[in-house]
Structures are given as C-alpha cells and as structure tokens.
Design a protein around this motif. Structure first.
Motif, PDB file in Angstrom:
ATOM      1  N   THR A  91      -2.570   0.095  -2.601  1.00 50.99           N
ATOM      2  CA  THR A  91      -3.934   0.176  -3.356  1.00 50.99           C
ATOM      3  C   THR A  91      -3.575  -0.055  -4.871  1.00 50.99           C
ATOM      4  O   THR A  91      -4.465  -0.826  -5.629  1.00 50.99           O
ATOM      5  CB  THR A  91      -4.478   1.670  -3.230  1.00 50.99           C
ATOM      6  N   GLY A  94      -6.252  -0.490  -7.700  1.00 48.34           N
ATOM      7  CA  GLY A  94      -7.723  -0.808  -7.120  1.00 48.34           C
ATOM      8  C   GLY A  94      -8.375  -2.106  -7.068  1.00 48.34           C
ATOM      9  O   GLY A  94      -9.288  -2.446  -6.587  1.00 48.34           O
ATOM     10  N   ARG A 112       0.968   4.994  -1.298  1.00 48.56           N
ATOM     11  CA  ARG A 112       1.871   5.973  -1.053  1.00 48.56           C
ATOM     12  C   ARG A 112       1.889   7.048  -2.257  1.00 48.56           C
ATOM     13  O   ARG A 112       2.304   8.146  -2.344  1.00 48.56           O
ATOM     14  CB  ARG A 112       3.412   5.566  -0.722  1.00 48.56           C
ATOM     15  N   THR A 140       2.809   1.684   6.106  1.00 50.20           N
ATOM     16  CA  THR A 140       3.529   0.885   7.113  1.00 50.20           C
ATOM     17  C   THR A 140       2.869   1.109   8.421  1.00 50.20           C
ATOM     18  O   THR A 140       3.372   0.507   9.574  1.00 50.20           O
ATOM     19  CB  THR A 140       4.986   0.558   6.964  1.00 50.20           C
TER      20      THR A 140
END
Ligand code: SAM
Length: 218
Positions: A91, A94, A112, A140
């Motif tokens: 992300t 964003g 993460r 992942t």
C-alpha cells in the motif's frame, strides 16, 4: 485568486504531458486518473513540493512512492475495467490504490508496515476513496477470502512470483510484478487464460524489496 491546489493541478497536467504520454501511456482512462488524483497529498508535507517530479520519493519507514511513470505503466498493464476486483501488495502511501479506485476497481490493498497502512487509510477516506479495503500483513500470502482477483499488482521487488498470488488470480486475470534481484528487477505481466499462464516482460525497473514468506527474507 490562485490557490496552491491550482498550482498542483498545473503540475499534474505537466506530469501527464511530459512524463506519461511521450513514454507510451495512452489509455485515456489511465491518463484521466493521473490528472485527477492529487499525488502531492500522498507525500509527507515537506516533500509535497516535489510530488510531480519524474522520480520516486521517500514516504517514511525507509519506503518510497514510485515514480509517476512506473505507477502509470503498471496501471496500464493491469487493464482495469470498472467493477474489477483488484489486489495491491504494498500500500505504501496509498497513491496506487487511489489510482485503481479512480478507475472504478474494487480495491484490496495489503501493507506490512502498520503505520503506513494507517496513514494511507485515513487519507484515502479523506479523499473520497473510502471503499478501498486495507489490511496489515504479509501480502505474499494474498487475500484468500476476497479472491479471485481480476488484477493483482505487486509494488515491491520479488525474487520470484509468489505462488499464492497466482492461485488467487481469476481466469482472464493479470498479475503485474517486478521480479529479479535485490537491486534491479524486470517488470512482468502474468496472464491466466484458458487455465494456462503466460508471462510477458515489459521493462527493467528498481523497487524496494518484497519481504515475506514468498518474498525475500528480512
Ligand atoms: N504502492 C505504493 C504507493 O503507491 O505509494 C508504493 C509501494 S513501495 C514502492 C513498496 C511497499 O511494499 C512498501 O510500503 C513496503 O513496506 C511494502 N511491502 C514490502 N513487502 C511487503 C509484503 N510482503 N506485504 C505487504 N507489503 C509489503
């Protein structure tokens, strides 16, 4: 009277005309999304002035927002149609998630680093992209409960294509991912059609590492 937002809008138009169109970004819907999403809002305030420059920028936590052209190229490779269900791994700020939402996709995004995810979630809400679903964790592994996805985009460099992501790709789906070594990678597009996978190499690229069970070790 002219506002700083007007100046940023001029810079955004210049970014499209000078960095994206001349390099082959020609999908009108992708170009319209880049003209609309306020990239400067996705940067720490002291970096906002450089938001429309032709390179990646730091966003904190040792991570980056990718160069506009690379975001545009990966987005174009995703061939997003309105209503598509898409998954983003990484992300970060964003920004890529907002571009995908602007294209009418149903966006799922995994990061993460919790602090980045939190900041992005608040910003996406504030900018009207509140339908984007965010999760903190190891991307992942994908997002099995929301699969299958019409498009999956990995915005960090992987040593190989993570198996779970291939498994979560819908028939006719596209997976866009940088694969290679720690310092440089090749951007590849994996397509699933007729139960078969095909792979296309797009160009060389440089991304921060994809860390996780099916990525690099920490
Ligand atoms: N797409 C982002 C944007 O628009 O700002 C830029 C992403 S940045 C180049 C890569 C991001 O991937 C970092 O924020 C990093 O923490 C994240 N990342 C690395 N490995 C990950 C993993 N296994 N799962 C989720 N996010 C991961």
């Amino acid at each position: 009277m002219k506002t700083p937002e007007d100046d940023f809008a001029v810079e955004r138009e210049r970014m499209v005309e000078r960095q994206l169109e001349p390099r082959g970004i020609n999908d009108p819907r992708v170009l319209a999304a880049f003209r609309t999403v306020p990239r400067h809002r996705f940067l720490p305030p002291d970096m906002a002035h450089a938001a429309y420059a032709d390179h990646p920028l730091p966003i904190g936590e040792g991570q980056t927002i990718s160069q506009p052209y690379m975001v545009a190229l990966m987005t174009q490779c995703m061939e997003v149609r309105p209503g598509d269900r898409v998954l983003e791994i990484g992300t970060g700020s964003g920004y890529q998630a907002a571009i995908l939402a602007e294209l009418g996709a149903e966006v799922y995004t995994i990061e993460r680093i919790a602090s980045l995810s939190e900041r992005s979630g608040e910003l996406l809400d504030a900018l009207g992209y509140g339908t984007v679903r965010l999760r903190v964790g190891d991307g992942t592994l994908g997002w099995p409960e929301a699969a299958p996805f019409d498009g999956i985009i990995v915005t960090a460099g992987a040593p190989r294509v993570p198996e779970p992501l291939v498994g979560q790709l819908a028939e006719g789906g596209r997976l866009v991912i940088p694969v290679g070594g720690g310092w440089s990678q090749d951007l590849i597009v994996v397509r699933k059609a007729g139960g078969r996978l095909t792979e296309e190499e797009v160009c060389g690229c440089v991304f921060v590492p994809l860390l996780g069970k099916h990525g690099w070790n920490k």
